[in-house]
Design a protein around this motif. Structure first.
Motif, PDB file in Angstrom:
ATOM      1  N   SER A  87      32.892  56.923  11.269  1.00  0.00           N
ATOM      2  CA  SER A  87      32.644  56.929  12.709  1.00  0.00           C
ATOM      3  C   SER A  87      33.889  57.324  13.490  1.00  0.00           C
ATOM      4  O   SER A  87      33.793  58.043  14.494  1.00  0.00           O
ATOM      5  CB  SER A  87      32.158  55.556  13.165  1.00  0.00           C
ATOM      6  OG  SER A  87      30.889  55.291  12.645  1.00  0.00           O
ATOM      7  N   CYS A 116      22.569  45.521   8.180  1.00  0.00           N
ATOM      8  CA  CYS A 116      22.839  46.965   8.192  1.00  0.00           C
ATOM      9  C   CYS A 116      21.678  47.735   8.810  1.00  0.00           C
ATOM     10  O   CYS A 116      21.898  48.698   9.551  1.00  0.00           O
ATOM     11  CB  CYS A 116      23.096  47.474   6.781  1.00  0.00           C
ATOM     12  SG  CYS A 116      24.650  46.987   6.079  1.00  0.00           S
ATOM     13  N   ALA A 148      31.485  48.604  12.701  1.00  0.00           N
ATOM     14  CA  ALA A 148      31.545  48.700  11.242  1.00  0.00           C
ATOM     15  C   ALA A 148      32.648  47.823  10.672  1.00  0.00           C
ATOM     16  O   ALA A 148      32.569  47.407   9.516  1.00  0.00           O
ATOM     17  CB  ALA A 148      31.761  50.151  10.817  1.00  0.00           C
ATOM     18  N   SER A 192      25.036  59.109  11.287  1.00  0.00           N
ATOM     19  CA  SER A 192      25.561  57.741  11.353  1.00  0.00           C
ATOM     20  C   SER A 192      24.492  56.719  10.997  1.00  0.00           C
ATOM     21  O   SER A 192      24.751  55.758  10.263  1.00  0.00           O
ATOM     22  CB  SER A 192      26.103  57.447  12.752  1.00  0.00           C
ATOM     23  OG  SER A 192      27.188  58.263  13.046  1.00  0.00           O
ATOM     24  N   SER A 210      22.677  52.646  15.664  1.00  0.00           N
ATOM     25  CA  SER A 210      23.392  53.886  15.418  1.00  0.00           C
ATOM     26  C   SER A 210      22.532  55.115  15.693  1.00  0.00           C
ATOM     27  O   SER A 210      23.051  56.159  16.074  1.00  0.00           O
ATOM     28  CB  SER A 210      23.894  53.911  13.978  1.00  0.00           C
ATOM     29  OG  SER A 210      24.677  55.032  13.744  1.00  0.00           O
ATOM     30  N   LEU A 244      32.473  53.088   6.509  1.00  0.00           N
ATOM     31  CA  LEU A 244      31.646  53.371   7.681  1.00  0.00           C
ATOM     32  C   LEU A 244      32.506  53.499   8.932  1.00  0.00           C
ATOM     33  O   LEU A 244      32.245  54.342   9.796  1.00  0.00           O
ATOM     34  CB  LEU A 244      30.591  52.281   7.870  1.00  0.00           C
ATOM     35  CG  LEU A 244      29.423  52.311   6.906  1.00  0.00           C
ATOM     36  CD1 LEU A 244      28.582  51.052   7.048  1.00  0.00           C
ATOM     37  CD2 LEU A 244      28.577  53.532   7.129  1.00  0.00           C
ATOM     38  N   TRP A 303      24.384  53.948   7.783  1.00  0.00           N
ATOM     39  CA  TRP A 303      24.129  52.511   7.863  1.00  0.00           C
ATOM     40  C   TRP A 303      22.916  52.131   7.020  1.00  0.00           C
ATOM     41  O   TRP A 303      22.924  51.094   6.341  1.00  0.00           O
ATOM     42  CB  TRP A 303      23.905  52.088   9.310  1.00  0.00           C
ATOM     43  CG  TRP A 303      25.160  51.855  10.070  1.00  0.00           C
ATOM     44  CD1 TRP A 303      25.794  52.738  10.886  1.00  0.00           C
ATOM     45  CD2 TRP A 303      25.933  50.661  10.085  1.00  0.00           C
ATOM     46  NE1 TRP A 303      26.915  52.160  11.411  1.00  0.00           N
ATOM     47  CE2 TRP A 303      27.021  50.889  10.943  1.00  0.00           C
ATOM     48  CE3 TRP A 303      25.813  49.422   9.475  1.00  0.00           C
ATOM     49  CZ2 TRP A 303      27.988  49.923  11.199  1.00  0.00           C
ATOM     50  CZ3 TRP A 303      26.772  48.461   9.725  1.00  0.00           C
ATOM     51  CH2 TRP A 303      27.841  48.712  10.571  1.00  0.00           C
ATOM     52  N   GLY A 325      32.433  48.303   4.762  1.00  0.00           N
ATOM     53  CA  GLY A 325      32.717  48.468   6.185  1.00  0.00           C
ATOM     54  C   GLY A 325      33.825  49.451   6.486  1.00  0.00           C
ATOM     55  O   GLY A 325      33.772  50.181   7.479  1.00  0.00           O
TER      56      GLY A 325
END
Length: 119
Positions: A83, A41, A110, A17, A48, A79, A21, A76
């Motif tokens: 997740s 980020c 995100a 993760s 993260s 991501l 990012w 976004g």
């Protein structure tokens, strides 16, 4: 307990993760206009990597809203999907539920990272 959770988190999925990012931040920093977004980020990549013991509060105004819309369209969404999928897989086991909840926290972040602060 937070330190142990962070260590286990990093070993069993937090690294992936955080690297996602960081990669998004690198892509945003390629352009001059995207450098502020890329720096944001990188801040969330640090979260993260080690999320236990940290809380995220959401706020912001019109500028944050506009940046969140652009962010959601460009990077976004992917991501957040990453997740959410990892969080659902982790929540399939009883031991993975705390880690899955952290992934869901990152998925929400995100979707709307601008205007949010990490404590």
């Amino acid at each position: 307990m937070g330190c142990l959770g962070n260590i286990l988190w990093f070993i069993f999925g937090g690294c992936l993760s955080g690297l996602s990012w960081a990669f998004a931040g690198l892509l945003w920093c390629i352009t001059i206009v995207g450098i502020p977004v890329g720096m944001q980020c990188f801040k969330f990549a640090a979260l993260s990597f080690f999320p236990f013991g940290k809380e995220v509060t959401y706020g912001g105004g019109a500028g944050s809203f506009l940046l969140n819309i652009i962010w959601l369209i460009v990077s976004g969404f992917w991501l957040a999907v990453e997740s959410a999928v990892i969080g659902a897989i982790l929540c399939a086991t009883i031991i993975g539920i705390p880690f899955g909840l952290q992934q869901f926290k990152l998925a929400k972040l995100a979707l709307m990272p601008f205007g949010s602060t990490v404590y």
